[in-house]
Design a protein around this motif. Structure first.
Motif, mmCIF file in Angstrom:
data_model
loop_
_atom_site.group_PDB
_atom_site.id
_atom_site.type_symbol
_atom_site.label_atom_id
_atom_site.label_comp_id
_atom_site.label_asym_id
_atom_site.label_seq_id
_atom_site.Cartn_x
_atom_site.Cartn_y
_atom_site.Cartn_z
ATOM 1 N N ASN A 41 0.826 -1.201 0.000
ATOM 2 C CA ASN A 41 0.000 0.000 0.000
ATOM 3 C C ASN A 41 0.863 1.255 0.000
ATOM 4 O O ASN A 41 0.746 2.117 0.879
ATOM 5 N N SER A 42 1.737 1.366 -0.995
ATOM 6 C CA SER A 42 2.624 2.532 -1.059
ATOM 7 C C SER A 42 3.116 2.723 -2.487
ATOM 8 O O SER A 42 3.000 1.836 -3.336
ATOM 9 N N ALA A 43 3.690 3.900 -2.715
ATOM 10 C CA ALA A 43 4.289 4.237 -4.007
ATOM 11 C C ALA A 43 5.803 4.170 -3.869
ATOM 12 O O ALA A 43 6.377 4.760 -2.941
ATOM 13 N N THR A 44 6.449 3.456 -4.785
ATOM 14 C CA THR A 44 7.893 3.248 -4.755
ATOM 15 C C THR A 44 8.493 3.651 -6.090
ATOM 16 O O THR A 44 8.071 3.148 -7.137
ATOM 17 N N TRP A 45 9.481 4.540 -6.072
ATOM 18 C CA TRP A 45 10.194 4.929 -7.299
ATOM 19 C C TRP A 45 11.264 3.898 -7.605
ATOM 20 O O TRP A 45 11.909 3.349 -6.703
ATOM 21 N N LEU A 46 11.505 3.657 -8.900
ATOM 22 C CA LEU A 46 12.533 2.722 -9.341
ATOM 23 C C LEU A 46 13.652 3.395 -10.128
ATOM 24 O O LEU A 46 14.522 2.715 -10.669
ATOM 25 N N ASP A 47 13.641 4.732 -10.178
ATOM 26 C CA ASP A 47 14.668 5.466 -10.925
ATOM 27 C C ASP A 47 14.949 6.782 -10.202
ATOM 28 O O ASP A 47 14.104 7.675 -10.189
ATOM 29 N N ASP A 123 -2.203 -23.617 3.486
ATOM 30 C CA ASP A 123 -3.499 -24.117 3.928
ATOM 31 C C ASP A 123 -4.000 -23.263 5.093
ATOM 32 O O ASP A 123 -3.344 -22.298 5.503
ATOM 33 N N GLN A 124 -5.151 -23.619 5.630
ATOM 34 C CA GLN A 124 -5.727 -22.812 6.701
ATOM 35 C C GLN A 124 -4.840 -22.814 7.939
ATOM 36 O O GLN A 124 -4.746 -21.807 8.649
ATOM 37 N N ALA A 125 -4.182 -23.935 8.218
ATOM 38 C CA ALA A 125 -3.298 -24.000 9.385
ATOM 39 C C ALA A 125 -2.139 -23.016 9.249
ATOM 40 O O ALA A 125 -1.708 -22.403 10.239
ATOM 41 N N TRP A 126 -1.634 -22.864 8.016
ATOM 42 C CA TRP A 126 -0.551 -21.897 7.789
ATOM 43 C C TRP A 126 -1.048 -20.488 8.090
ATOM 44 O O TRP A 126 -0.383 -19.724 8.797
ATOM 45 N N PHE A 127 -2.215 -20.131 7.557
ATOM 46 C CA PHE A 127 -2.758 -18.794 7.798
ATOM 47 C C PHE A 127 -3.061 -18.571 9.283
ATOM 48 O O PHE A 127 -2.808 -17.484 9.815
ATOM 49 N N ASP A 128 -3.603 -19.572 9.950
ATOM 50 C CA ASP A 128 -3.911 -19.419 11.377
ATOM 51 C C ASP A 128 -2.645 -19.139 12.175
ATOM 52 O O ASP A 128 -2.637 -18.277 13.061
ATOM 53 N N ALA A 129 -1.578 -19.864 11.862
ATOM 54 C CA ALA A 129 -0.320 -19.642 12.567
ATOM 55 C C ALA A 129 0.267 -18.280 12.237
ATOM 56 O O ALA A 129 0.787 -17.585 13.117
ATOM 57 N N ALA A 130 0.197 -17.873 10.959
ATOM 58 C CA ALA A 130 0.723 -16.564 10.568
ATOM 59 C C ALA A 130 -0.002 -15.446 11.305
ATOM 60 O O ALA A 130 0.622 -14.455 11.720
ATOM 61 N N GLU A 131 -1.303 -15.591 11.475
ATOM 62 C CA GLU A 131 -2.077 -14.564 12.160
ATOM 63 C C GLU A 131 -1.769 -14.541 13.651
ATOM 64 O O GLU A 131 -1.555 -13.480 14.246
ATOM 65 N N ALA A 132 -1.706 -15.714 14.277
ATOM 66 C CA ALA A 132 -1.466 -15.783 15.721
ATOM 67 C C ALA A 132 -0.033 -15.412 16.078
ATOM 68 O O ALA A 132 0.218 -14.792 17.118
ATOM 69 N N ALA A 133 0.918 -15.766 15.215
ATOM 70 C CA ALA A 133 2.324 -15.544 15.536
ATOM 71 C C ALA A 133 2.721 -14.086 15.459
ATOM 72 O O ALA A 133 3.561 -13.617 16.236
ATOM 73 N N ALA A 134 2.139 -13.339 14.518
ATOM 74 C CA ALA A 134 2.561 -11.956 14.306
ATOM 75 C C ALA A 134 1.484 -10.942 14.649
ATOM 76 O O ALA A 134 1.689 -9.743 14.435
ATOM 77 N N ALA A 135 0.352 -11.393 15.171
ATOM 78 C CA ALA A 135 -0.755 -10.498 15.518
ATOM 79 C C ALA A 135 -1.078 -9.560 14.357
ATOM 80 O O ALA A 135 -1.206 -8.349 14.526
ATOM 81 N N ARG A 136 -1.207 -10.131 13.168
ATOM 82 C CA ARG A 136 -1.481 -9.325 11.982
ATOM 83 C C ARG A 136 -2.916 -8.799 11.997
ATOM 84 O O ARG A 136 -3.827 -9.473 12.464
ATOM 85 N N SER A 137 -3.080 -7.615 11.446
ATOM 86 C CA SER A 137 -4.401 -7.007 11.374
ATOM 87 C C SER A 137 -5.268 -7.744 10.366
ATOM 88 O O SER A 137 -4.773 -8.514 9.524
ATOM 89 N N ALA A 138 -6.586 -7.489 10.418
ATOM 90 C CA ALA A 138 -7.501 -8.098 9.458
ATOM 91 C C ALA A 138 -7.140 -7.686 8.038
ATOM 92 O O ALA A 138 -7.211 -8.503 7.102
ATOM 93 N N ALA A 139 -6.741 -6.417 7.849
ATOM 94 C CA ALA A 139 -6.363 -5.943 6.519
ATOM 95 C C ALA A 139 -5.112 -6.662 6.025
ATOM 96 O O ALA A 139 -5.029 -7.065 4.855
ATOM 97 N N ARG A 140 -4.151 -6.843 6.906
ATOM 98 C CA ARG A 140 -2.918 -7.537 6.504
ATOM 99 C C ARG A 140 -3.206 -8.984 6.168
ATOM 100 O O ARG A 140 -2.655 -9.532 5.195
ATOM 101 N N MET A 141 -4.056 -9.645 6.935
ATOM 102 C CA MET A 141 -4.383 -11.030 6.646
ATOM 103 C C MET A 141 -5.139 -11.147 5.326
ATOM 104 O O MET A 141 -4.934 -12.097 4.564
ATOM 105 N N ALA A 142 -6.019 -10.191 5.043
ATOM 106 C CA ALA A 142 -6.749 -10.215 3.779
ATOM 107 C C ALA A 142 -5.783 -10.150 2.596
ATOM 108 O O ALA A 142 -5.960 -10.847 1.584
#
Length: 247
Positions: A41-47, A123-142
């Motif tokens: 969610n950002s603008a990045t210059w490449l030159d 799989d769902q187990a991967w996503f569940d662990a990613a969410e619980a391990a890093a306390a990611r926001s709903a937007a980040r998980m989406a």
């Protein structure tokens, strides 16, 4: 090991961490998702030479974000035009999120010290662990859930289990000779047991099998545990970036 040019690393990272929406404004890659991860969610210059009409172009990018319902965010790297940050400062943008980009050679790394699962899709187990391990926001998980459908480069999702439960995860994408590691996270109760190291080494082994010779990753400057791990694996700082957001 010779460091790959910043431009190569930046392009590999853009390919490895995709955004649902993307537009170009000159050499600036403007990306938008659900408002979660900064890189999505950002603008990045490449030159760095692409500095013409910056005030007008910044306003144009602000308009794009406004129509998307997102706050404008600019990611400043060594490839940003020198005049961009003063333009943003004059418009009330503050600096935040300083991050270190590290690079390491894949040859010579040890094998993982235990089992790790590598899959073509999470799989769902991967996503569940990613969410619980890093306390990611709903937007980040989406955004994270969209990655498998958005990625064009080869990628793998790595999981380390303890007593049947996914305890540590990582994601790795291979863009030719450069692999990009992201999403490394371990459940709080499982930290300090070397599981993140195992997930990383499994990711790097997969990347080698895809033809990658170096890997890069991004770590916030205050994440001492992660910096220590990557340094022990031979990774070194290549450059830093930060964001400018409206205060």
């Amino acid at each position: 090991m010779e460091m790959p040019p910043v431009g190569i690393l930046e392009r590999a990272a853009l390919n490895a961490v995709p955004a649902p929406r993307q537009a170009l404004c000159g050499s600036a890659v403007v990306r938008a998702g659900h408002g979660g991860a900064g890189r999505v969610n950002s603008a990045t210059w490449l030159d760095p030479e692409d500095g013409a009409d910056l005030p007008a172009r910044v306003q144009r990018i602000e308009g794009w974000y406004a129509r998307s319902g997102l706050p404008p965010r600019f990611r400043l790297t060594p490839l940003s035009p020198a005049a961009l940050e003063p333009v943003l400062m004059a418009r009330g943008y503050g600096r935040t999120g300083e991050t270190i980009v590290m690079v390491g050679a894949l040859d010579g790394l040890p094998l993982p010290d235990g089992p790790a699962e590598t899959a073509e899709a999470p799989d769902q187990a991967w996503f569940d662990a990613a969410e619980a391990a890093a306390a990611r926001s709903a937007a980040r998980m989406a955004e994270l859930r969209l990655f498998p459908a958005l990625l064009l480069v080869p990628a793998a999702w790595v999981a380390v289990r303890v007593e049947g439960r996914v305890a540590s995860v990582a994601c790795v994408a291979a863009d030719g000779a450069v692999a990009v590691l992201s999403g490394v996270a371990t459940l709080p109760a499982m930290r300090g047991r070397g599981l993140a190291r195992r997930a990383c080494l499994a990711s790097f082994g997969w990347a080698r099998s895809e033809g990658a010779r170096v890997a890069c990753l991004q770590v916030e400057v205050d994440n001492d545990a992660a910096l220590s791990l990557y340094r022990r694996l031979g990774f070194r700082e290549s450059y830093r970036y930060a964001y400018r957001v409206r205060e």
